[in-house]
Motif scaffolding. Structure first.
Motif, PDB file in Angstrom:
ATOM      1  N   ILE A 161       0.818  -1.217   0.000  1.00 36.28           N
ATOM      2  CA  ILE A 161       0.000   0.000   0.000  1.00 36.28           C
ATOM      3  C   ILE A 161       0.853   1.269   0.000  1.00 36.28           C
ATOM      4  CG2 ILE A 161      -1.593   1.336   1.445  1.00 36.28           C
ATOM      5  CD1 ILE A 161      -3.141  -1.269   1.902  1.00 36.28           C
ATOM      6  N   PRO A 162       1.905   1.363   0.806  1.00 35.83           N
ATOM      7  CA  PRO A 162       2.765   2.558   0.705  1.00 35.83           C
ATOM      8  C   PRO A 162       3.431   2.705  -0.660  1.00 35.83           C
ATOM      9  CG  PRO A 162       3.120   1.464   2.800  1.00 35.83           C
ATOM     10  CD  PRO A 162       2.264   0.546   1.980  1.00 35.83           C
ATOM     11  N   MET A 163       3.663   1.608  -1.356  1.00 40.98           N
ATOM     12  CA  MET A 163       4.211   1.699  -2.711  1.00 40.98           C
ATOM     13  C   MET A 163       3.252   2.460  -3.623  1.00 40.98           C
ATOM     14  SD  MET A 163       5.736  -2.212  -3.034  1.00 40.98           S
ATOM     15  CE  MET A 163       5.055  -2.317  -4.682  1.00 40.98           C
ATOM     16  N   VAL A 164       1.953   2.168  -3.489  1.00 42.74           N
ATOM     17  CA  VAL A 164       0.953   2.866  -4.302  1.00 42.74           C
ATOM     18  C   VAL A 164       0.887   4.334  -3.894  1.00 42.74           C
ATOM     19  CG1 VAL A 164      -1.474   2.961  -4.968  1.00 42.74           C
ATOM     20  CG2 VAL A 164      -0.370   0.738  -4.614  1.00 42.74           C
ATOM     21  N   ARG A 165       0.917   4.601  -2.599  1.00 44.95           N
ATOM     22  CA  ARG A 165       0.881   5.985  -2.132  1.00 44.95           C
ATOM     23  C   ARG A 165       2.078   6.779  -2.656  1.00 44.95           C
ATOM     24  NH1 ARG A 165      -4.218   6.642  -0.094  1.00 44.95           N
ATOM     25  NH2 ARG A 165      -4.671   5.285   1.697  1.00 44.95           N
ATOM     26  N   ALA A 166       3.201   6.083  -2.822  1.00 48.86           N
ATOM     27  CA  ALA A 166       4.428   6.758  -3.250  1.00 48.86           C
ATOM     28  C   ALA A 166       4.569   6.848  -4.761  1.00 48.86           C
ATOM     29  CB  ALA A 166       5.643   6.032  -2.664  1.00 48.86           C
ATOM     30  N   ALA A 167       3.616   6.315  -5.517  1.00 48.32           N
ATOM     31  CA  ALA A 167       3.699   6.382  -6.976  1.00 48.32           C
ATOM     32  C   ALA A 167       3.821   7.836  -7.420  1.00 48.32           C
ATOM     33  CB  ALA A 167       2.468   5.743  -7.605  1.00 48.32           C
ATOM     34  N   VAL A 185      -5.723  -2.766  -2.031  1.00 46.93           N
ATOM     35  CA  VAL A 185      -4.876  -1.943  -2.890  1.00 46.93           C
ATOM     36  C   VAL A 185      -5.736  -1.173  -3.892  1.00 46.93           C
ATOM     37  CG1 VAL A 185      -3.060  -2.022  -4.651  1.00 46.93           C
ATOM     38  CG2 VAL A 185      -2.881  -3.459  -2.602  1.00 46.93           C
ATOM     39  N   LEU A 186      -6.821  -1.783  -4.366  1.00 52.51           N
ATOM     40  CA  LEU A 186      -7.723  -1.075  -5.286  1.00 52.51           C
ATOM     41  C   LEU A 186      -8.271   0.191  -4.639  1.00 52.51           C
ATOM     42  CD1 LEU A 186      -9.448  -0.814  -7.864  1.00 52.51           C
ATOM     43  CD2 LEU A 186     -11.143  -2.303  -6.758  1.00 52.51           C
ATOM     44  N   ASP A 187      -8.683   0.108  -3.392  1.00 51.15           N
ATOM     45  CA  ASP A 187      -9.182   1.295  -2.689  1.00 51.15           C
ATOM     46  C   ASP A 187      -8.151   2.418  -2.711  1.00 51.15           C
ATOM     47  OD1 ASP A 187     -11.492  -0.091  -2.023  1.00 51.15           O
ATOM     48  OD2 ASP A 187     -10.719  -0.724  -0.075  1.00 51.15           O
ATOM     49  N   VAL A 188      -6.896   2.066  -2.479  1.00 49.61           N
ATOM     50  CA  VAL A 188      -5.840   3.071  -2.416  1.00 49.61           C
ATOM     51  C   VAL A 188      -5.570   3.676  -3.791  1.00 49.61           C
ATOM     52  CG1 VAL A 188      -3.429   3.487  -1.792  1.00 49.61           C
ATOM     53  CG2 VAL A 188      -4.826   1.928  -0.418  1.00 49.61           C
ATOM     54  N   ILE A 189      -5.608   2.842  -4.831  1.00 47.11           N
ATOM     55  CA  ILE A 189      -5.421   3.365  -6.191  1.00 47.11           C
ATOM     56  C   ILE A 189      -6.498   4.397  -6.518  1.00 47.11           C
ATOM     57  CG2 ILE A 189      -5.526   2.776  -8.650  1.00 47.11           C
ATOM     58  CD1 ILE A 189      -4.226   0.113  -7.941  1.00 47.11           C
ATOM     59  N   LEU A 190      -7.742   4.080  -6.201  1.00 44.62           N
ATOM     60  CA  LEU A 190      -8.835   5.005  -6.501  1.00 44.62           C
ATOM     61  C   LEU A 190      -8.714   6.286  -5.672  1.00 44.62           C
ATOM     62  CD1 LEU A 190     -11.795   2.466  -6.794  1.00 44.62           C
ATOM     63  CD2 LEU A 190     -10.533   3.583  -8.636  1.00 44.62           C
ATOM     64  N   GLU A 191      -8.280   6.155  -4.434  1.00 40.06           N
ATOM     65  CA  GLU A 191      -8.073   7.349  -3.605  1.00 40.06           C
ATOM     66  C   GLU A 191      -6.976   8.239  -4.178  1.00 40.06           C
ATOM     67  OE1 GLU A 191      -7.140   5.969   0.280  1.00 40.06           O
ATOM     68  OE2 GLU A 191      -9.062   4.929   0.549  1.00 40.06           O
ATOM     69  N   GLU A 192      -5.860   7.632  -4.551  1.00 40.96           N
ATOM     70  CA  GLU A 192      -4.739   8.409  -5.074  1.00 40.96           C
ATOM     71  C   GLU A 192      -5.097   9.058  -6.413  1.00 40.96           C
ATOM     72  OE1 GLU A 192      -1.715   9.114  -3.626  1.00 40.96           O
ATOM     73  OE2 GLU A 192      -2.698   8.257  -1.863  1.00 40.96           O
ATOM     74  N   ALA A 193      -5.803   8.338  -7.270  1.00 38.69           N
ATOM     75  CA  ALA A 193      -6.187   8.888  -8.568  1.00 38.69           C
ATOM     76  C   ALA A 193      -7.138  10.068  -8.411  1.00 38.69           C
ATOM     77  CB  ALA A 193      -6.824   7.798  -9.429  1.00 38.69           C
ATOM     78  N   ALA A 194      -8.038   9.973  -7.430  1.00 40.15           N
ATOM     79  CA  ALA A 194      -8.978  11.075  -7.185  1.00 40.15           C
ATOM     80  C   ALA A 194      -8.254  12.288  -6.611  1.00 40.15           C
ATOM     81  CB  ALA A 194     -10.083  10.617  -6.238  1.00 40.15           C
ATOM     82  N   ALA A 195      -7.269  12.058  -5.757  1.00 39.08           N
ATOM     83  CA  ALA A 195      -6.553  13.154  -5.106  1.00 39.08           C
ATOM     84  C   ALA A 195      -5.505  13.780  -6.012  1.00 39.08           C
ATOM     85  CB  ALA A 195      -5.897  12.653  -3.821  1.00 39.08           C
ATOM     86  N   ARG A 196      -5.007  12.998  -6.985  1.00 37.08           N
ATOM     87  CA  ARG A 196      -3.919  13.478  -7.846  1.00 37.08           C
ATOM     88  C   ARG A 196      -4.291  13.260  -9.309  1.00 37.08           C
ATOM     89  NH1 ARG A 196       1.411  10.790  -6.678  1.00 37.08           N
ATOM     90  NH2 ARG A 196       0.342   8.976  -5.812  1.00 37.08           N
ATOM     91  N   LEU A 239       7.920   3.620 -16.176  1.00 37.27           N
ATOM     92  CA  LEU A 239       8.807   4.432 -17.008  1.00 37.27           C
ATOM     93  C   LEU A 239       9.616   5.429 -16.199  1.00 37.27           C
ATOM     94  CD1 LEU A 239       6.334   5.133 -19.958  1.00 37.27           C
ATOM     95  CD2 LEU A 239       7.880   3.202 -19.633  1.00 37.27           C
ATOM     96  N   HIS A 240       9.649   5.272 -14.904  1.00 35.53           N
ATOM     97  CA  HIS A 240      10.409   6.208 -14.066  1.00 35.53           C
ATOM     98  C   HIS A 240      11.900   6.051 -14.350  1.00 35.53           C
ATOM     99  CE1 HIS A 240      11.690   8.563 -10.644  1.00 35.53           C
ATOM    100  NE2 HIS A 240      10.425   8.841 -10.345  1.00 35.53           N
ATOM    101  N   PRO A 241      12.630   7.148 -14.486  1.00 32.88           N
ATOM    102  CA  PRO A 241      14.067   7.029 -14.760  1.00 32.88           C
ATOM    103  C   PRO A 241      14.850   6.388 -13.625  1.00 32.88           C
ATOM    104  CG  PRO A 241      13.439   9.318 -14.358  1.00 32.88           C
ATOM    105  CD  PRO A 241      12.174   8.548 -14.501  1.00 32.88           C
ATOM    106  N   ASP A 242      14.317   6.456 -12.419  1.00 32.36           N
ATOM    107  CA  ASP A 242      14.963   5.838 -11.263  1.00 32.36           C
ATOM    108  C   ASP A 242      14.410   4.424 -11.114  1.00 32.36           C
ATOM    109  OD1 ASP A 242      15.910   4.994  -8.819  1.00 32.36           O
ATOM    110  OD2 ASP A 242      15.276   6.775  -7.718  1.00 32.36           O
ATOM    111  N   LEU A 243      15.247   3.405 -11.359  1.00 34.91           N
ATOM    112  CA  LEU A 243      14.767   2.027 -11.315  1.00 34.91           C
ATOM    113  C   LEU A 243      14.236   1.627  -9.943  1.00 34.91           C
ATOM    114  CD1 LEU A 243      17.376   0.090 -13.502  1.00 34.91           C
ATOM    115  CD2 LEU A 243      14.926   0.318 -13.929  1.00 34.91           C
ATOM    116  N   SER A 244      14.681   2.277  -8.895  1.00 31.70           N
ATOM    117  CA  SER A 244      14.183   1.935  -7.564  1.00 31.70           C
ATOM    118  C   SER A 244      12.707   2.285  -7.408  1.00 31.70           C
ATOM    119  CB  SER A 244      15.003   2.639  -6.483  1.00 31.70           C
ATOM    120  OG  SER A 244      14.774   4.042  -6.498  1.00 31.70           O
ATOM    121  N   LYS A 245      12.176   3.107  -8.309  1.00 29.54           N
ATOM    122  CA  LYS A 245      10.758   3.485  -8.269  1.00 29.54           C
ATOM    123  C   LYS A 245       9.886   2.527  -9.088  1.00 29.54           C
ATOM    124  CE  LYS A 245      11.561   7.371  -6.007  1.00 29.54           C
ATOM    125  NZ  LYS A 245      11.074   7.597  -4.636  1.00 29.54           N
TER     126      LYS A 245
END
Length: 629
Positions: free
Chosen positions: A366-372, A388-399, A468-474
């Protein structure tokens, strides 16, 4: 700068065209594929005619006749393990006399569509969407009903047209490690939830001496596994019956390969049950990872499962405590990293109805999704809540700047509030439920969403973050059997590998997720009415179809801009694979058709292979060609 890219994703290729500005008079795009090894050129096809025309036979025409009126498209028939390249050409003129703008033609990157993404990771996906025009053409009867007897008969029978279409190369992929064990005197350890596919079961029986299996029950009557379980016991195979209570599920579907020297070498997992419906009537995927350390962790879990199967109760407190231990992160030979979580990992045997404590695996995902930072793509069956679906929808609505796409198997996966957002007029939903075209309209046939007596449509449990993040750790990927909700961590046997920095796997899964979400977004849109109605079933006769793709900040524009960045990294995915699995010479022979070979006297399977895995792996069955969009 005008540009185009091609990204392989399991059985399909994601194609994206991006022109700097709207092309006056453009009626759509023509896509062509060239095999750079054989020189063969193929024009991709489309199902949709221009407004005013008809396609009552539900047939396809080349895209220079019925062009593609969207920048994102898919090739469902691309050959595997050979160099291919695509050309996109704008079409102008009139519907009656389309003309190619060859001066604006653009070539994509060179692509090799292969399961073996790197020296460490392989990925396979099936084509298990029944809600397509291709499947409808195959099973619809003159009275408009579906011939489910034909469907069910064919998906149970190897090499039949519908099984080849829907399963793709999944059956050979799943059998590979079993046949490798038989060829090299190794051993495989299977932990399965469901097993009834005749071909997969026969592969296990033919190679019985090389297999140890934990087979869970599928309910109080064990209806799905009953016959297979009896056959395994009758064959004297090393089998452990893992019988769980009705509210708990032995949900694993993994294999560990151990070589002749006793070293665990490969882990194979994913969402697919070893059933004919898992292969053919629901979307699924599988991964295979070459890593001694990762395979050893999976083998340790297998032995814990076996020991726990005789505990009272099963899923004992000790078993749960062992699964809650934070495992060390493993670096693969390709440079990416993997972290394993296993379940159940909570001492409570069911998720509390209110304020449930967060399980340790969800506390990592879940923190991985928050940190996307840029994008999240996902497929779910029904994760429940919280998830995790709940968190994706929350993050998409907020951002709103976050590029997000998801699809779920059922509307029940959404809360009431999420359903309201789903039906908001004039917007593309972040997540859509699986759906079929309910009624025939325009030139489209009605479709079936499910086979009889089945409930899963999307069965993937896939998560891709910032591919597609340039930083592979992401760059994060989860490819699992875990539904990615709290409930699974409390109640189910699960395994969850989390990848960091695996760009090749992230790209392949991103393409596959785009394909599946596009299919179900289209079906969902076809079924909307009133203010939500979007699909009329015909191509536009003017160039106005381009307009929405040039609106700055719109969802279509953001998706195109994001996907085009993949061109920077495609060499990581598309270079010709040189690190094939290190099969010994005798193994290569064993996996090819042959009349006879020397084998251990007690093992008949290597001397008489039933399903030559190597041949099938190299000759991929044609995927469906239907272009609904």
């Amino acid at each position: 700068m005008n540009n185009a890219i091609a990204v392989g994703g399991g059985t399909i290729v994601l194609l994206v065209a991006d022109y700097d500005k709207k092309i006056p008079g453009c009626l759509g795009y023509c896509w062509e594929r060239q095999n750079l090894v054989t020189g063969e050129k193929v024009t991709l096809t489309s199902l949709v005619p221009f407004s005013g025309a008809t396609n009552l036979d539900n047939t396809e025409k080349p895209t220079d006749v019925w062009p593609v009126q969207k920048p994102i498209w898919f090739d469902e028939e691309a050959p595997t393990d050979t160099k291919i390249q695509y050309t996109v050409t704008p079409i102008v003129g009139t519907p009656q006399l389309p003309i190619r703008r060859n001066d604006l033609a653009v070539k994509t990157n060179i692509l090799v569509l292969t399961e073996e993404l790197t020296m460490s990771v392989s990925f396979c996906a099936n084509n298990g969407i029944l809600a397509t025009q291709k499947v409808s053409r195959a099973i619809i009867k003159r009275d408009g009903t579906f011939d489910f007897d034909k469907l069910m008969s064919e998906i149970k029978t190897p090499n039949t047209p519908l099984r080849r279409l829907l399963a793709g190369n999944m059956s050979p992929f799943l059998q590979f490690l079993i046949k490798k064990a038989a060829a090299e005197n190794g051993h495989v350890y299977l932990a399965l939830y469901e097993l009834n596919d005749p071909e997969l079961l026969q592969c296990i029986l033919d190679n019985a001496k090389f297999v140890s299996i934990i087979l869970s029950n599928t309910g109080p009557d064990d209806a799905t596994n009953k016959d297979a379980r009896a056959a395994l016991h009758a064959a004297g195979i090393d089998i452990t019956d893992r019988i769980l209570a009705s509210d708990e599920i032995g949900h694993n579907k993994f294999v560990v390969y151990v070589d002749a020297s006793g070293v665990a070498r490969f882990f194979q997992g994913g969402s697919i049950n070893w059933t004919f419906t898992g292969l053919c009537t629901q979307t699924n995927g599988a991964i295979r990872v070459r890593s001694d350390e990762l395979s050893a962790q999976a083998l340790d879990y297998w032995h814990l499962l076996r020991a726990d199967s005789s505990a009272t109760p099963v899923q004992s407190a000790a078993f749960r405590a062992a699964n809650a231990i934070n495992k060390p992160t493993i670096t693969l030979a390709d440079g990416s990293q993997v972290k394993f979580w296993f379940a159940p990992n909570m001492q409570a045997r069911s998720k509390p109805k209110t304020n449930p404590p967060m399980p340790p695996d969800m506390a990592e995902v879940i923190p991985m999704v928050r940190a996307a930072e840029e994008a999240v793509f996902a497929l779910f069956f029904n994760p429940g809540h919280p998830s995790v679906l709940d968190v994706i929808l929350e993050e998409a609505a907020a951002r709103p700047e976050l590029v997000a796409r998801a699809a779920v198997s059922t509307m029940q996966a959404f809360t009431k509030e999420q359903i309201i957002l789903l039906h908001r007029a004039g917007e593309n939903p972040v997540a859509v439920p699986a759906s079929a075209i309910h009624q025939a309209f325009a030139n489209y046939l009605a479709e079936t969403l499910q086979a009889p007596d089945t409930h899963a449509v999307i069965h993937n449990k896939d998560l891709v973050i910032d591919p597609l993040h340039p930083d592979l750790s992401k760059v994060k990927v989860v490819k699992t059997c875990h539904n990615m909700g709290y409930k699974a961590s409390y109640q189910n046997d699960e395994n969850m590998p989390i990848f960091t920095g695996s760009r090749s796997l992230a790209l392949a899964m991103m393409a596959n997720i785009f394909y599946i979400t596009s299919e179900f977004r289209f079906n969902w849109a076809c079924n909307q009415t009133g203010a939500n109605q979007q699909i009329l079933g015909f191509l536009e006769v003017t160039d106005s179809w381009q307009d929405k793709y040039y609106v700055a900040g719109s969802t279509p524009r953001r998706e195109i801009d994001y996907l085009m960045r993949a061109g920077t990294y495609l060499s990581e995915q598309t270079s010709v694979v040189t690190h094939k699995y290190p099969l010994k010479a005798e193994s290569l022979v064993a996996l090819q058709p042959q009349p006879k070979r020397k084998a251990p006297t007690k093992s008949k399977a290597p001397a008489k292979p039933k399903a030559p895995a190597k041949t099938k792996a190299k000759t991929k069955p044609k995927a469906r060609t239907t272009k609904k969009r």
